[in-house]
Design an enzyme around this catalytic site. Structure first.
Site, PDB file in Angstrom:
ATOM      1  N   CYS A 110       0.858  -1.285   0.003  1.00 42.03           N
ATOM      2  CA  CYS A 110       0.012  -0.113  -0.100  1.00 42.03           C
ATOM      3  C   CYS A 110       0.827   1.093  -0.025  1.00 42.03           C
ATOM      4  O   CYS A 110       1.953   1.462   0.442  1.00 42.03           O
ATOM      5  CB  CYS A 110      -0.735   0.088   1.273  1.00 42.03           C
ATOM      6  SG  CYS A 110      -1.915  -1.300   1.355  1.00 42.03           S
TER       7      CYS A 110
ATOM      8  N   ARG B  30       4.830   0.658  -6.039  1.00 36.87           N
ATOM      9  CA  ARG B  30       4.739  -0.420  -5.034  1.00 36.87           C
ATOM     10  C   ARG B  30       4.046  -1.716  -5.101  1.00 36.87           C
ATOM     11  O   ARG B  30       3.856  -2.405  -4.283  1.00 36.87           O
ATOM     12  CB  ARG B  30       4.269   0.637  -3.656  1.00 36.87           C
ATOM     13  CG  ARG B  30       5.502   1.518  -3.378  1.00 36.87           C
ATOM     14  CD  ARG B  30       4.570   2.464  -2.253  1.00 36.87           C
ATOM     15  NE  ARG B  30       4.533   1.895  -1.042  1.00 36.87           N
ATOM     16  CZ  ARG B  30       5.469   1.700  -0.010  1.00 36.87           C
ATOM     17  NH1 ARG B  30       6.715   2.226  -0.420  1.00 36.87           N
ATOM     18  NH2 ARG B  30       5.209   1.228   1.198  1.00 36.87           N
TER      19      ARG B  30
ATOM     20  N   TRP C 263      -2.906  -2.613  -1.556  1.00 37.55           N
ATOM     21  CA  TRP C 263      -2.587  -3.882  -1.947  1.00 37.55           C
ATOM     22  C   TRP C 263      -3.130  -4.991  -1.054  1.00 37.55           C
ATOM     23  O   TRP C 263      -2.907  -4.815   0.121  1.00 37.55           O
ATOM     24  CB  TRP C 263      -1.003  -4.097  -1.993  1.00 37.55           C
ATOM     25  CG  TRP C 263      -0.284  -5.311  -2.573  1.00 37.55           C
ATOM     26  CD1 TRP C 263       0.081  -5.635  -3.781  1.00 37.55           C
ATOM     27  CD2 TRP C 263       0.090  -6.482  -1.714  1.00 37.55           C
ATOM     28  NE1 TRP C 263       0.408  -7.009  -4.003  1.00 37.55           N
ATOM     29  CE2 TRP C 263       0.603  -7.552  -2.701  1.00 37.55           C
ATOM     30  CE3 TRP C 263      -0.017  -6.795  -0.237  1.00 37.55           C
ATOM     31  CZ2 TRP C 263       1.145  -8.615  -2.399  1.00 37.55           C
ATOM     32  CZ3 TRP C 263       0.391  -8.221  -0.291  1.00 37.55           C
ATOM     33  CH2 TRP C 263       0.964  -9.030  -0.986  1.00 37.55           C
TER      34      TRP C 263
ATOM     35  N   ASN D 133      -1.421   1.517   5.705  1.00 38.12           N
ATOM     36  CA  ASN D 133      -0.478   0.511   5.132  1.00 38.12           C
ATOM     37  C   ASN D 133      -0.118  -0.477   6.152  1.00 38.12           C
ATOM     38  O   ASN D 133       0.518  -0.047   7.396  1.00 38.12           O
ATOM     39  CB  ASN D 133       0.772   1.114   4.575  1.00 38.12           C
ATOM     40  CG  ASN D 133       1.632   0.235   3.949  1.00 38.12           C
ATOM     41  OD1 ASN D 133       1.520  -0.922   4.056  1.00 38.12           O
ATOM     42  ND2 ASN D 133       3.016   0.755   3.676  1.00 38.12           N
ATOM     43  N   GLY D 134       0.187  -1.772   6.197  1.00 40.67           N
ATOM     44  CA  GLY D 134       0.553  -2.815   7.052  1.00 40.67           C
ATOM     45  C   GLY D 134      -0.620  -3.660   7.494  1.00 40.67           C
ATOM     46  O   GLY D 134      -1.895  -3.617   6.909  1.00 40.67           O
TER      47      GLY D 134
ATOM     48  N   GLU E 141      18.217 -16.009 -10.030  1.00 45.30           N
ATOM     49  CA  GLU E 141      17.677 -14.543 -10.504  1.00 45.30           C
ATOM     50  C   GLU E 141      17.322 -14.222 -11.840  1.00 45.30           C
ATOM     51  O   GLU E 141      16.201 -13.966 -12.163  1.00 45.30           O
ATOM     52  CB  GLU E 141      19.026 -13.594 -10.179  1.00 45.30           C
ATOM     53  CG  GLU E 141      18.561 -12.096 -10.415  1.00 45.30           C
ATOM     54  CD  GLU E 141      17.472 -11.592  -9.721  1.00 45.30           C
ATOM     55  OE1 GLU E 141      17.018 -12.206  -8.747  1.00 45.30           O
ATOM     56  OE2 GLU E 141      17.060 -10.326 -10.139  1.00 45.30           O
TER      57      GLU E 141
ATOM     58  N   LYS F 219      13.458 -13.312 -12.330  1.00 46.12           N
ATOM     59  CA  LYS F 219      13.089 -12.202 -13.536  1.00 46.12           C
ATOM     60  C   LYS F 219      12.193 -12.677 -14.454  1.00 46.12           C
ATOM     61  O   LYS F 219      11.258 -11.979 -14.662  1.00 46.12           O
ATOM     62  CB  LYS F 219      14.262 -11.539 -13.934  1.00 46.12           C
ATOM     63  CG  LYS F 219      14.376 -10.187 -14.070  1.00 46.12           C
ATOM     64  CD  LYS F 219      14.722  -9.179 -12.892  1.00 46.12           C
ATOM     65  CE  LYS F 219      14.015  -9.726 -11.579  1.00 46.12           C
ATOM     66  NZ  LYS F 219      14.327  -9.274 -10.219  1.00 46.12           N
TER      67      LYS F 219
ATOM     68  N   GLU G 234       8.405 -13.320 -12.931  1.00 55.26           N
ATOM     69  CA  GLU G 234       7.828 -12.166 -12.436  1.00 55.26           C
ATOM     70  C   GLU G 234       7.235 -11.180 -13.126  1.00 55.26           C
ATOM     71  O   GLU G 234       6.038 -10.743 -13.150  1.00 55.26           O
ATOM     72  CB  GLU G 234       8.330 -11.595 -11.007  1.00 55.26           C
ATOM     73  CG  GLU G 234       9.517 -10.783 -11.558  1.00 55.26           C
ATOM     74  CD  GLU G 234      10.265 -10.226 -10.444  1.00 55.26           C
ATOM     75  OE1 GLU G 234       9.672  -9.632  -9.479  1.00 55.26           O
ATOM     76  OE2 GLU G 234      11.418  -9.935 -10.330  1.00 55.26           O
TER      77      GLU G 234
ATOM     78  N   HIS H 135      19.126 -34.709 -10.303  1.00 59.61           N
ATOM     79  CA  HIS H 135      18.270 -35.086  -9.105  1.00 59.61           C
ATOM     80  C   HIS H 135      16.801 -34.813  -9.176  1.00 59.61           C
ATOM     81  O   HIS H 135      16.246 -34.865  -8.206  1.00 59.61           O
ATOM     82  CB  HIS H 135      19.104 -34.543  -7.785  1.00 59.61           C
ATOM     83  CG  HIS H 135      20.449 -35.064  -7.776  1.00 59.61           C
ATOM     84  ND1 HIS H 135      20.862 -36.263  -7.367  1.00 59.61           N
ATOM     85  CD2 HIS H 135      21.637 -34.314  -7.940  1.00 59.61           C
ATOM     86  CE1 HIS H 135      22.067 -36.341  -7.572  1.00 59.61           C
ATOM     87  NE2 HIS H 135      22.609 -35.182  -7.808  1.00 59.61           N
TER      88      HIS H 135
ATOM     89  N   LYS I 123       6.477  -3.697  -4.799  1.00 56.88           N
ATOM     90  CA  LYS I 123       7.925  -3.341  -4.867  1.00 56.88           C
ATOM     91  C   LYS I 123       8.536  -3.670  -3.557  1.00 56.88           C
ATOM     92  O   LYS I 123       9.589  -4.087  -3.296  1.00 56.88           O
ATOM     93  CB  LYS I 123       8.030  -1.900  -5.350  1.00 56.88           C
ATOM     94  CG  LYS I 123       9.401  -1.451  -5.299  1.00 56.88           C
ATOM     95  CD  LYS I 123      10.286  -2.219  -6.363  1.00 56.88           C
ATOM     96  CE  LYS I 123      11.812  -1.647  -6.601  1.00 56.88           C
ATOM     97  NZ  LYS I 123      12.528  -2.666  -7.040  1.00 56.88           N
TER      98      LYS I 123
HETATM   99  C1  AGP Z   1      12.403  -8.782  -7.074  1.00 58.51           C
HETATM  100  O1  AGP Z   1      12.615  -8.307  -8.609  1.00 58.51           O
HETATM  101  C2  AGP Z   1      11.390  -8.409  -6.254  1.00 58.51           C
HETATM  102  N1  AGP Z   1      11.131  -7.187  -6.280  1.00 58.51           N
HETATM  103  C3  AGP Z   1      11.547  -9.022  -4.840  1.00 58.51           C
HETATM  104  O2  AGP Z   1      11.941 -10.442  -5.117  1.00 58.51           O
HETATM  105  C4  AGP Z   1      12.373  -8.174  -4.001  1.00 58.51           C
HETATM  106  O3  AGP Z   1      13.696  -8.663  -4.235  1.00 58.51           O
HETATM  107  C5  AGP Z   1      12.171  -8.624  -2.684  1.00 58.51           C
HETATM  108  O4  AGP Z   1      10.749  -8.387  -2.291  1.00 58.51           O
HETATM  109  C6  AGP Z   1      12.975  -8.030  -1.689  1.00 58.51           C
HETATM  110  O5  AGP Z   1      13.023  -6.800  -1.491  1.00 58.51           O
HETATM  111  P1  AGP Z   1      13.940  -5.789  -0.784  1.00 58.51           P
HETATM  112  O6  AGP Z   1      15.364  -6.165  -1.544  1.00 58.51           O
HETATM  113  O7  AGP Z   1      13.723  -4.541  -1.001  1.00 58.51           O
HETATM  114  O8  AGP Z   1      14.039  -6.453   0.575  1.00 58.51           O
END
Ligand code: AGP
Length: 598
Positions: free
Chosen positions: A2, A28, A73, A99-100, A471, A475, A478, A494, A593
């Site tokens: 949020c 976000r 969110w 938010n929270g 990674e 990427k 997502e 395995h 985000k």
């Molecule tokens: C990656 O593309 C994502 N945005 C997500 O995995 C992110 O790395 C994760 O939520 C951790 O966020 P931070 O680095 O702000 O702690």
């Protein structure tokens, strides 16, 4: 997660400022949005994107001189108009954005319902306006009603409220980010600075437990005992321009292309090529640890795996832990252990919980973060900034590269005796140019024509290239929504090999020509024997290029930095695949985000 905005002290452009602020917080992640204006108390909210709210504002314009806004969110209840914020009490005297997560909302809701209050949403947030209204009914002043309500809340929250026809915004922070922007005439509130950086760069970073009372003539900050607190106003260095798209179609592409600059920022002033030395003014006094535990999530966890591998190579016991697991089953540690939280945002709830657990056990903590004054930076004993600049795209790109550079520098700072660091430092100084070369020559986009209709995408590597494989897959999945998995190459046989077919291209990250690279050639043969096309991401030092179907080439560099270059190739592939599939690249579905709930 949020996003909150608030603005008071302007005359006629408050609504525009609030909408602009919400737009700046879109990164976000959100699924509904709304605004409340004072002193009219008018509220408008819509599920879906901000465009839906903007359309609604055209037919139902809001009036007022101050207000609060929110992008939601979903946690409690689906993304509908009724669950969108702001939430109000039954008589519409109070409007609240949050938010929270309010952990004791069930008890608070039950007590309110027993008093005859009717709820109109599924959210935890709605208890807040009802509690404030109940306190007003009992004769409390708006400010006292706000404080007494906040005192009853457990969990994490950043809250902003407007009450009745008071020309005031009331706000509180506990565990979720909230910053105040200040200029001569007005006060801004937001979850993050980009929401108001068009208007001011003078910022107060609130601490947990602090509350804000903002009126047209200024603002005051109080602690949880309601005593005034002296706060520092800091001027943030980035500008509105840095948080725009600068002509790129997506923030993600812009941020991929910014890597030569962001990487240079990460190491400049910290390395001396002549002396072969590394200095950080921030963390000079960290003692050499007996062991290092990294805690992180998502992309940052992949950087943590890389950092731990480098430390082990330098003889320091080190492990990377998923932060969401760490606090629930903390691994044993000695008092000489250093716990490092890697977090771009510095606000990830799981990572903060893990760091707090470590602190409660008396060890030294360090935040490796991009965000100056973030919660992680402030709560840890030490903060080391990666200086990548603002990253808006939900998919982390330039911050991952800078985290890898940060790990390299940190490792040498922590290691007992360093080898000659000059080759590494020279390669670091060449790294921005090497990344530029990858950006200028990459064939990743053309691979999408050939492989864009595949059943799944697999990524393999060994050693520090495991981080790149994981990674690359994260990427890809997502932002493209395609099935993508990363594996240590040795694990293929395995289990994952059962998934490999002629319709599942395998990206093999093979750099250098050591034993790991040689063994990865064997893994390539394994998947080729099952008919999978193989794309090698390689510096050409091994024979990988000779046996695969396609090559994504990277310049030769220090072996510790090759993962940075290989990862840029995979970032580009994921971006172009997602673009070809028409995905909303900067705001992938269901993702945020900054993940500020556990
Ligand atoms: C990656 O593309 C994502 N945005 C997500 O995995 C992110 O790395 C994760 O939520 C951790 O966020 P931070 O680095 O702000 O702690």
């Amino acid at each position: 997660m949020c996003g909150i905005v608030g603005c008071i002290g302007r005359d006629d452009d408050t609504l525009d400022i609030l909408m602009g602020g919400l737009r700046s917080l879109e990164y976000r992640g959100y699924d509904s949005a709304g605004i409340a204006m004072g002193p009219s108390g008018e509220v408008l909210k819509r599920s879906g994107e901000l465009d839906a709210l903007e359309d609604a504002l055209e037919t139902t314009p809001l009036t007022g001189t101050f207000g609060i806004g929110h992008t939601r969110w979903s946690t409690h209840g689906p993304p509908t108009d009724r669950n969108a914020h702001p939430h109000t009490d039954e008589s519409d005297r109070v409007a609240v954005v949050h938010n929270g997560i309010i952990e004791n909302y069930s008890e608070l809701k039950a007590a309110l319902e027993a008093d005859g209050v009717t709820f109109s949403s599924d959210t935890d947030t709605e208890v807040v306006p009802h509690l404030i209204a109940q306190a007003l009914d009992q004769g409390e002043s708006p400010e006292t009603a706000f404080h007494n309500t906040v005192d009853k809340l457990e969990g994490s929250y950043a809250i902003a409220a407007i009450i009745d026809d008071e020309e005031t915004i009331y706000a509180a922070r506990q565990g979720s980010p909230l910053v105040v922007g200040v200029d001569d005439n007005s006060t801004f509130l937001a979850s993050d600075v980009p929401a108001f950086v068009d208007h001011t760069r003078d910022v107060v970073f609130l601490e947990d437990g602090q509350r804000v009372i903002a009126t047209p003539s200024g603002f005051s900050v109080l602690d949880e005992t309601r005593q005034p607190v002296e706060v520092d106003i800091e001027t943030v260095s980035y500008t509105a321009d840095e948080t725009g798209k600068s002509g790129y179609d997506h923030y993600m592409l812009k941020e991929i292309y910014e890597q030569p600059t962001s990487l240079r920022q990460s190491f400049s002033g910290r390395v001396d090529a002549l002396e072969g030395s590394i200095t950080f003014e921030e963390v000079e006094e960290i003692p050499q640890p007996d062991a290092v535990q990294f805690v992180a999530c998502g992309t940052s966890y992949h950087a943590a795996l890389y950092g731990a591998a480098l430390l082990r190579e330098r003889g320091i016991p080190a492990e990377a832990y998923l932060a969401s697991e760490y606090a629930l089953s903390p691994p044993p540690l000695t008092l000489g252990t250093l716990v490092v939280g890697i977090t771009q945002s510095g606000e990830t709830a799981d990572t903060l919980a893990a760091l707090r657990d470590a602190q409660s056990r008396g060890v030294t903590t360090l935040a490796l973060t991009n965000t100056v004054n973030s919660t992680a930076a402030r709560e840890c004993d030490h903060a080391l900034y990666i200086r990548a600049g603002p990253e808006i795209g939900v998919a982390a790109t330039k911050t991952f590269s800078s985290q890898l550079v940060g790990c390299n520098l940190l490792v040498e700072k922590l290691a007992d005796s360093s080898p000659d660091l000059r080759p590494l430092i020279e390669s670091l100084r060449d790294l921005p140019g090497d990344v530029q070369e990858v950006l200028d020559t990459s064939g990743a986009q053309t691979l999408v024509d050939e492989y864009g209709n595949s059943d799944a995408y697999f990524f393999i590597g060994r050693g520090t290239n495991v981080s790149v494989a994981l990674e690359g897959a994260l990427k890809c999945k997502e932002i493209s929504y395609e099935h993508a998995e990363g594996f240590p190459a040795g694990e293929l046989k395995h289990g994952p090999l059962a998934l490999v077919t002629p319709e599942t291209p395998v990206f093999a990250v093979v750099t250098g020509n050591d034993e790991r690279a040689q063994k990865t050639l064997g893994s390539i043969k394994e998947v080729q024997a099952r008919g999978a096309p193989v794309i090698a991401v390689t510096d050409g030092q091994s024979a990988a290029a000779e046996i695969v179907d396609e090559i994504l080439e990277i310049p030769e560099t220090h072996q510790r930095l090759a993962p940075v270059l290989a990862n840029v190739q995979l970032q580009l592939f994921s971006y172009y695949l997602a673009d070809a599939l028409g995905r909303p690249i900067d705001k992938p579905r269901n993702l945020a985000k900054s993940v500020t709930v556990e």
